[in-house]
Scaffold this motif. Structure first.
Motif, short mmCIF file in Angstrom:
data_model
loop_
_atom_site.label_atom_id
_atom_site.label_comp_id
_atom_site.label_asym_id
_atom_site.label_seq_id
_atom_site.Cartn_x
_atom_site.Cartn_y
_atom_site.Cartn_z
N THR A 213 31.47 -47.56 -21.98
CA THR A 213 31.28 -48.61 -22.98
C THR A 213 30.15 -48.22 -23.94
O THR A 213 29.07 -47.82 -23.49
CB THR A 213 30.89 -49.95 -22.31
N ILE A 214 30.41 -48.34 -25.25
CA ILE A 214 29.36 -48.15 -26.26
C ILE A 214 29.16 -49.50 -26.97
O ILE A 214 30.13 -50.15 -27.34
CB ILE A 214 29.79 -47.08 -27.29
N VAL A 215 27.88 -49.92 -27.13
CA VAL A 215 27.61 -51.18 -27.82
C VAL A 215 27.42 -50.88 -29.31
O VAL A 215 26.49 -50.17 -29.68
CB VAL A 215 26.34 -51.87 -27.24
N PRO A 216 28.28 -51.42 -30.17
CA PRO A 216 28.15 -51.16 -31.61
C PRO A 216 26.99 -51.95 -32.22
O PRO A 216 26.55 -52.94 -31.63
CB PRO A 216 29.48 -51.67 -32.17
N ARG A 217 26.50 -51.48 -33.38
CA ARG A 217 25.54 -52.31 -34.12
C ARG A 217 26.32 -53.51 -34.64
O ARG A 217 27.35 -53.36 -35.27
CB ARG A 217 24.93 -51.50 -35.29
N ASN A 218 25.87 -54.73 -34.34
CA ASN A 218 26.63 -55.94 -34.68
C ASN A 218 25.64 -57.06 -34.93
O ASN A 218 24.91 -57.46 -34.02
CB ASN A 218 27.57 -56.26 -33.50
N VAL A 219 25.60 -57.57 -36.15
CA VAL A 219 24.56 -58.52 -36.53
C VAL A 219 24.59 -59.80 -35.68
O VAL A 219 23.56 -60.43 -35.47
CB VAL A 219 24.63 -58.85 -38.04
N ARG A 220 25.75 -60.14 -35.12
CA ARG A 220 25.83 -61.35 -34.28
C ARG A 220 24.92 -61.23 -33.04
O ARG A 220 24.40 -62.23 -32.54
CB ARG A 220 27.28 -61.59 -33.83
N LEU A 221 24.71 -59.98 -32.57
CA LEU A 221 23.81 -59.76 -31.43
C LEU A 221 22.38 -60.11 -31.79
O LEU A 221 21.62 -60.59 -30.97
CB LEU A 221 23.90 -58.31 -30.96
N SER A 222 22.00 -59.86 -33.05
CA SER A 222 20.60 -60.15 -33.39
C SER A 222 20.43 -61.59 -33.88
O SER A 222 19.32 -62.09 -33.94
CB SER A 222 20.07 -59.14 -34.42
N GLU A 223 21.55 -62.27 -34.17
CA GLU A 223 21.46 -63.68 -34.57
C GLU A 223 21.43 -64.60 -33.35
O GLU A 223 20.76 -65.64 -33.35
CB GLU A 223 22.67 -64.06 -35.44
N ALA A 224 22.13 -64.21 -32.29
CA ALA A 224 22.31 -65.09 -31.12
C ALA A 224 20.98 -65.59 -30.54
O ALA A 224 20.84 -66.78 -30.23
CB ALA A 224 23.13 -64.38 -30.06
N PRO A 225 19.95 -64.74 -30.39
CA PRO A 225 18.71 -65.24 -29.77
C PRO A 225 18.04 -66.38 -30.53
O PRO A 225 17.38 -67.22 -29.93
CB PRO A 225 17.80 -64.01 -29.76
N SER A 226 18.25 -66.44 -31.85
CA SER A 226 17.62 -67.53 -32.61
C SER A 226 18.33 -68.86 -32.32
O SER A 226 17.82 -69.92 -32.66
CB SER A 226 17.62 -67.23 -34.10
N HIS A 227 19.51 -68.79 -31.68
CA HIS A 227 20.22 -70.01 -31.25
C HIS A 227 20.06 -70.24 -29.75
O HIS A 227 20.71 -71.08 -29.17
CB HIS A 227 21.71 -69.90 -31.60
N ALA A 228 19.18 -69.41 -29.12
CA ALA A 228 18.89 -69.49 -27.69
C ALA A 228 20.15 -69.39 -26.84
O ALA A 228 20.29 -70.04 -25.81
CB ALA A 228 18.14 -70.77 -27.34
N LEU A 229 21.07 -68.52 -27.29
CA LEU A 229 22.33 -68.33 -26.55
C LEU A 229 22.64 -66.85 -26.41
O LEU A 229 22.31 -66.06 -27.31
CB LEU A 229 23.49 -68.98 -27.32
N PRO A 230 23.28 -66.45 -25.30
CA PRO A 230 23.82 -65.09 -25.25
C PRO A 230 24.97 -65.01 -26.25
O PRO A 230 25.57 -66.04 -26.61
CB PRO A 230 24.32 -64.96 -23.82
N VAL A 231 25.30 -63.79 -26.69
CA VAL A 231 26.25 -63.64 -27.78
C VAL A 231 27.64 -64.19 -27.42
O VAL A 231 28.35 -64.72 -28.27
CB VAL A 231 26.34 -62.16 -28.23
N MET A 232 28.06 -64.13 -26.13
CA MET A 232 29.39 -64.61 -25.81
C MET A 232 29.50 -66.12 -25.81
O MET A 232 30.61 -66.66 -25.75
CB MET A 232 29.94 -64.01 -24.52
N LEU A 233 28.39 -66.83 -25.89
CA LEU A 233 28.45 -68.29 -26.12
C LEU A 233 28.26 -68.59 -27.60
O LEU A 233 28.69 -69.62 -28.09
CB LEU A 233 27.39 -69.03 -25.30
N TYR A 234 27.59 -67.69 -28.33
CA TYR A 234 27.32 -67.90 -29.75
C TYR A 234 28.53 -67.53 -30.59
O TYR A 234 28.92 -68.26 -31.49
CB TYR A 234 26.10 -67.07 -30.15
N ASP A 235 29.16 -66.38 -30.29
CA ASP A 235 30.34 -65.95 -31.03
C ASP A 235 31.22 -65.11 -30.10
O ASP A 235 31.14 -63.88 -30.10
CB ASP A 235 29.92 -65.15 -32.27
N PRO A 236 32.05 -65.80 -29.28
CA PRO A 236 32.77 -65.12 -28.20
C PRO A 236 33.70 -63.99 -28.65
O PRO A 236 33.98 -63.08 -27.87
CB PRO A 236 33.59 -66.26 -27.56
#
Ligand SMILES: Nc1ncnc2c1ncn2[C@@H]1O[C@H](COP(=O)(O)OP(=O)(O)OP(=O)(O)O)[C@@H](O)[C@H]1O
Ligand SMILES: Nc1ncnc2c1ncn2[C@@H]1O[C@H](COP(=O)(O)OP(=O)(O)OP(=O)(O)O)[C@@H](O)[C@H]1O
Ligand SMILES: [Mg+2]
Ligand SMILES: [Mg+2]
Lengths: 258, 258
Positions: A213-236
């Motif tokens: 598995t390679i994790v791509p650069r994806n802006v949703r990953l850096s936005e999720a913490p400001s909503h206090a959520l892991p990315v799969m709850l922020y943008d599944p």
């Protein structure tokens, strides 16, 4: 069977916390019981999972100084099946505070091995600060394996050999059971050659330990913490969620098989 | 008049080393005489300026332990007017090695104030590791001011208040002359809202200390170190080179005026 994994790399900003939060959440969402321990004085993993500084009554500092048990320190998160022992600023004083103690590197191992309660978790993930200080040493001594997020950049690649020699030293001197869980390539950017070069370099030199598995650069990953959520709850459905679900599957397959 | 500036932020991967290398080079290319001190055990600033590990005979570790003088440790770089005291892995042992010494936070200040030779530099830039340990404390105690690279991301913003309170503590207890040189926004990405939100947040709350120059995310900045060159020698016309030339101009104007 419980597995304790340290998520560590002394190079800063490579995706340790992002991997701890989202791999932890993905493991919990596939039915595993997970505890996160935030050993970083910055407390980013705690913030990213919704624990405001005011809610951090008992922290990892209390765990390492023997003031609290795991059960007292573990708090709930927005993810069913994922708990966290929050980090705090006073962790950064431990290098000096524990400087004279002979067992200063083994405090976390003592806590995790003594506790019956530790048995209720399938995975314990430890988020480490960007250094090879007493906090990261405690994590490596307490762990079964170490997972290394590696940013696809030149400076990040330079630090890997220093990290691997530290791991070997810990294996020889203090924790012979410590294994490499693997290296995860992070912030892979299809648009630039540098990512491809670093990925190729790592695959050639460290073939057996690199996750598929390679994790791509994806802006949703850096936005999720400001909503206090892991990315799969922020943008599944985003690429970041997909990558961390895949990483969790790969980790479970490797560990359930053994 | 010589100015000593610490480039520090305990958050990892925010562009400390990239700013140290490229601001240093830009200052030298506009006629200033510059010394870089690499206080990071990773030694990224040394690698990025072409000092292979084999060429680092005398390092910052020797400076802090009193084994060498500034003149002995300073090495040349590919940039005319820019020298560097290289970093080394043994710096990471200093927290424990100096734990009992009363003056452990003042070692670098003693070196820089004692040396006549320091007078030959217009600027001394100190690249710090991603922590608030004895190395960063030494840099803050030895410096006239502190320059804080701030990545336009949520986690980076969270760490600023912890950093500012550490700076105030150092000002009150050990180095009353320490001032904020400024905050530099780095890795600004026009394509995503997060950068704009962070930039706006910082400008509103820290109006007086933010540099006007913003460093954009630019892949040439991350490619340059693999060629052991600062970006303005690697690709003089790219956005990264332009930004660091502007930052150097802004810094010179602020300091020559006072
Ligand atoms: N795959 C990704 N795509 C885009 N942004 C990412 C990705 N992974 C992490 N980030 C962002 O990059 C920054 C650095 O990541 P993170 O804080 O997780 O790294 P770290 O290794 O934990 O840093 P530190 O060394 O300070 O602990 C954060 O702002 C994070 O949101
Ligand atoms: N403006 C930019 N655009 C694109 N990439 C950048 C930029 N600034 C820095 N980088 C890259 O991002 C990574 C992190 O930057 P850098 O190593 O300078 O940060 P740092 O704060 O010194 O990290 P550490 O905390 O580990 O010391 C590096 O791979 C660097 O090449
Ligand atoms: Mg982190
Ligand atoms: Mg650096």
């Amino acid at each position: 069977a419980r597995k304790i994994i340290a998520i560590a790399n002394q190079k800063g900003g490579v995706g340790k916390t992002t991997t701890a939060i989202n791999l932890g959440a993905a493991l919990a969402m596939s039915g595993k019981s997970v505890l996160m321990i935030d050993l970083d004085p910055q407390g980013n993993a705690s913030t990213g999972l919704g624990l405001l500084a005011s809610r951090r009554k008992t922290t990892a500092y209390d765990l390492l100084t023997g003031e609290a048990t795991l059960e007292q320190a573990a708090a709930s998160t927005p993810v069913e099946g994922l708990s966290i022992v929050p980090g705090s600023g006073d962790l950064s004083g431990l290098d000096v505070e524990l400087a004279g103690e002979a067992d200063r590197g083994e405090r976390l191992r003592e806590v995790l091995s003594a506790e019956e309660v530790g048995g209720k978790y399938d995975y314990i993930l430890i988020d480490c600060p960007p250094s090879l200080n007493i906090l990261t040493v405690n994590a490596m001594v307490a762990s079964d394996s170490i997972l290394v997020p590696l940013q696809c950049e030149f400076f990040a690649l330079e630090g890997v050999s220093q990290l691997l020699s530290t791991i070997r030293r810990i294996q020889l001197k203090i924790n012979p059971r410590l294994r490499m869980e693997g290296i995860v390539l992070t912030m892979y950017d299809r648009r630039n050659n540098l990512s491809a070069q670093v990925a190729q370099d790592v695959r050639e030199n460290l073939t057996d330990v690199v996750f598929r598995t390679i994790v791509p650069r994806n802006v949703r990953l850096s936005e999720a913490p400001s909503h206090a959520l892991p990315v799969m709850l922020y943008d599944p459905d985003c690429a970041g969620s997909e990558a961390y679900r895949q990483l969790a599957d790969e980790l479970i397959r490797r560990n359930d098989a053994s």
